[in-house]
Write an enzyme that holds these catalytic residues in place. Structure first.
Site, PDB file in Angstrom:
ATOM      1  N   GLY A  71      -0.675  18.446   4.541  1.00 39.93           N
ATOM      2  CA  GLY A  71       0.107  17.360   3.976  1.00 39.93           C
ATOM      3  C   GLY A  71      -0.561  16.767   2.753  1.00 39.93           C
ATOM      4  O   GLY A  71      -1.737  17.037   2.472  1.00 39.93           O
ATOM      5  N   GLY A  94      -1.094  13.027   0.621  1.00 35.67           N
ATOM      6  CA  GLY A  94      -0.987  11.585   0.723  1.00 35.67           C
ATOM      7  C   GLY A  94      -1.211  10.901  -0.611  1.00 35.67           C
ATOM      8  O   GLY A  94      -1.392  11.556  -1.647  1.00 35.67           O
ATOM      9  N   GLY A 139      -5.038  11.554  -1.503  1.00 39.64           N
ATOM     10  CA  GLY A 139      -5.612  12.878  -1.348  1.00 39.64           C
ATOM     11  C   GLY A 139      -4.718  13.768  -0.513  1.00 39.64           C
ATOM     12  O   GLY A 139      -3.488  13.660  -0.561  1.00 39.64           O
ATOM     13  N   LYS A 166      -8.768  14.918   6.523  1.00 38.74           N
ATOM     14  CA  LYS A 166      -8.100  14.086   5.522  1.00 38.74           C
ATOM     15  C   LYS A 166      -9.110  13.703   4.453  1.00 38.74           C
ATOM     16  O   LYS A 166     -10.194  13.205   4.760  1.00 38.74           O
ATOM     17  CB  LYS A 166      -7.541  12.831   6.196  1.00 38.74           C
ATOM     18  CG  LYS A 166      -6.834  11.863   5.275  1.00 38.74           C
ATOM     19  CD  LYS A 166      -6.266  10.689   6.081  1.00 38.74           C
ATOM     20  CE  LYS A 166      -5.497   9.716   5.211  1.00 38.74           C
ATOM     21  NZ  LYS A 166      -4.890   8.621   6.013  1.00 38.74           N
ATOM     22  N   ASP A 199       2.926   1.177  10.699  1.00 36.87           N
ATOM     23  CA  ASP A 199       3.427   2.343   9.958  1.00 36.87           C
ATOM     24  C   ASP A 199       4.154   3.316  10.882  1.00 36.87           C
ATOM     25  O   ASP A 199       4.064   4.529  10.709  1.00 36.87           O
ATOM     26  CB  ASP A 199       2.277   3.053   9.243  1.00 36.87           C
ATOM     27  CG  ASP A 199       2.742   3.748   7.962  1.00 36.87           C
ATOM     28  OD1 ASP A 199       3.918   3.567   7.585  1.00 36.87           O
ATOM     29  OD2 ASP A 199       1.941   4.465   7.351  1.00 36.87           O
TER      30      ASP A 199
END
Length: 600
Positions: free
Chosen positions: A295, A297, A300, A317, A412
């Site tokens: 993924g 973001g 990053g 991440k 979130d």
């Protein structure tokens, strides 16, 4: 040098070093064993071209009977002696603490002796429960009759898993009628016990007098409504907490342990040594290699990585320090790591390590390779499926309840942040907006479609915000879009303030779903169902009539969909847009040290 001389020098070193002062401040006495467990290194004068200084992750030196000189380490400038060390001097503390490169070379002038402690040993000292405190924790557990069936080894492991928590005057630790999953030991402060609003007992504990009280221990067996409310009466109270999920993962079901004792059956002591109750395993970043993109973001990317020697994969991440500083979002990265180091739930991605280099911060998570709910619903056209929505919202509710018990607000909740495991269970991810809250917080964050009225009005928000988002999530899973969706953000805000009564429920929506949505999307935060009437009332709603909460919490419930995951490096369930990966600007350290304590 004799052993007595060596220990005497070690004592002098520890008295003068900032490093050992930190150990003393934390009550750590194990540093003796660590230094002498490594032993001493014989240091000889270097050849004409000495090797570069050691990696700060690997070691630091505590000199004994030797002399050394510092040299500026530069390939462009000639080395210059800046200092000379005498026996008992220390060096290398800051790189050990903050994972920064050494700023000098240290070269032996003659054959010398040094004591060595590396970063991982030091970390074990700081984060390990010291023996004296561990024995005290075990003595508390010895007073809990329901734990008499545990062996000594099992009690030791249970004591190591206890989490220390602090509460202020007026805080409610347990709420009568709410379903409990945590057991508490009060070791400092005073609380009142109330039944139906009337005080029936007062419990007082003291660290100095070694007095303690326990309550809520039946929650380690099953999810039962709390029989009483426990509220803090002193200015502050400190407790040790352990939830059923962590206990079961560590030792297995307490109910099975007690049943074996009642039946007179022998059983094998079980301690799951593979369980990571806190993310302090030794997983070095140099031992990880990239597999593929999961993924992208704001700061990053998230990449699937594999361990070079073990058959295991993780999600890593990365966050650009330059982008974090540029957007003033350093706390986003710091909060995410801080919160995730504190939690252990089967419905939340587990954090194993945090790393830092000159330009980037990294978080190493378990890999949930089933993809996210947004992608799943779009691919399989699941919008409107009650079976799927009920299962996924039930798991999300357990995750939120777990966080709220620890005073953590998530902020979130949306399909993109709900991942699926190989078995099809859910895990919340992306905790960049999460934080610990006592009362209210005022930062506007999240996406407008999931804003609650209190966020639109900027009046401050608390844990109740998450239950509004939960109602939006349920609506979206049943309809395919959020209830207040609009291309114009201002129109979204106006619609939110007008309320859910102005919105038509999705076609084909059952009354059970619509009723729950309305009970959650209340403009007044305290009127939202789990806040007003407790989490137990939420679980009793008709919408969840097919959910077996005990089975779900133990991950024993049949899942409505099992992702197709062929192997541990399978990326097929993720469809990241690699073109969104940007080259971050070059990072220039501002010298504030905001990232100094980031690595685990």
């Amino acid at each position: 040098m004799t052993a007595c001389d060596s220990r005497s020098r070690s004592r002098n070193v520890k008295q003068s070093s900032i490093l050992f002062a930190l150990c003393r401040a934390k009550g750590k006495n194990a540093v003796n064993a660590s230094v002498f467990g490594v032993g001493t290194d014989a240091i000889t004068p270097p050849p004409p071209n000495p090797p570069p200084p050691r990696d700060p992750q690997k070691s630091r030196l505590v000199p004994g009977s030797w002399c050394a000189r510092h040299q500026l380490d530069s390939q462009l400038l000639p080395t210059t002696q800046v200092d000379q060390l005498k026996p008992g001097d220390c060096f290398g503390e800051l790189p050990l603490l903050q994972l920064r490169p050494h700023q000098h070379s240290v070269v032996a002038k003659e054959r010398s002796c040094a004591w060595v402690i590396d970063r991982w040993q030091f970390k074990e000292i700081l984060f390990k429960v010291p023996d004296s405190k561990l024995m005290e924790y075990i003595s508390y557990l010895d007073r809990v009759s329901i734990l008499d069936a545990l062996s000594g080894e099992e009690k030791t492991s249970t004591a190591q898993a206890l989490t220390e928590m602090s509460f202020n005057k007026g805080d409610v630790i347990l709420q009568q009628g709410e379903t409990g999953d945590s057991f508490y030991i009060l070791f400092d402060g005073e609380v009142t016990v109330l039944i139906n609003g009337k005080v029936v007992a007062r419990l007082e504990a003291s660290v100095e007098e070694h007095t303690a009280h326990h309550f809520g221990e039946k929650a380690l067996i099953s999810s039962q409504p709390r029989a009483a409310t426990v509220q803090v009466a002193s200015s502050q109270a400190k407790v040790l907490a352990l939830d059923r999920i962590a206990f079961n993962a560590l030792l297995g079901s307490l109910e099975d342990i007690l049943r074996a004792q009642e039946d007179g059956r022998s059983r094998q002591t079980r301690v799951n040594r593979g369980l990571t109750l806190k993310p302090f395993q030794k997983i070095f970043r140099k031992d990880l290699m990239g597999v593929g993109l999961l993924g992208v973001g704001e700061f990053g990317a998230v990449e699937l990585v594999a361990h070079r020697r073990a058959d295991e994969t993780f999600a890593m991440k990365s966050m650009s320090k330059a982008l974090l500083v540029q957007k003033g979002k350093q706390n986003v990265a710091l909060n995410e790591k801080h919160v995730l180091m504190y939690v252990l739930s089967p419905f939340i991605v587990q954090l194993f390590e945090a790393y830092s280099d000159s330009s980037t911060l990294y978080l190493l998570f378990e890999a949930a390779l089933g993809g996210d709910l947004h992608g799943l619903y779009c691919r399989k056209r699941l919008y409107g499926s009650e079976r799927h929505a009920a299962f996924y919202t039930a798991g999300s509710a357990l995750a939120l309840h777990y966080l709220h018990q620890r005073r953590i607000i998530y902020r979130d909740l949306r399909p993109e942040n709900i991942l699926l495991t190989q078995d099809g269970n859910i895990k919340l991810c992306d905790f960049g907006l999460a934080k610990f809250v006592a009362e209210r917080t005022f930062t506007n964050c999240g996406i407008p479609d999931y804003y609650a009225p209190e966020m639109v009005l900027a009046t401050g928000h608390g844990l109740e915000l998450d239950w509004w988002c939960f109602g939006i999530l349920l609506f979206e899973l049943m309809s395919g879009k959020p209830p207040f969706e609009s291309s114009n953000p201002m129109q979204i805000y106006v619609s939110i303030l007008h309320g859910i009564s102005k919105v038509a429920m999705p076609e084909g929506n059952t009354r059970a779903a619509g009723d729950l949505i309305k009970l959650l999307l209340k403009k007044e935060p305290l009127d939202r169902l789990p806040v007003k009437e407790g989490f137990g009332k939420l679980k009793e709603q008709r919408w969840f009539s097919e959910i077996s909460w005990n089975s779900l919490s133990e991950l024993q419930m049949d899942t409505p969909y099992k992702p197709n995951i062929r192997h541990k490096r399978d990326l097929a369930n993720f469809h990241p847009r690699s073109e969104l990966v940007v080259q971050p600007p070059e990072y220039e350290d501002d010298g504030t040290g905001w990232d100094a304590n980031y690595p685990t």
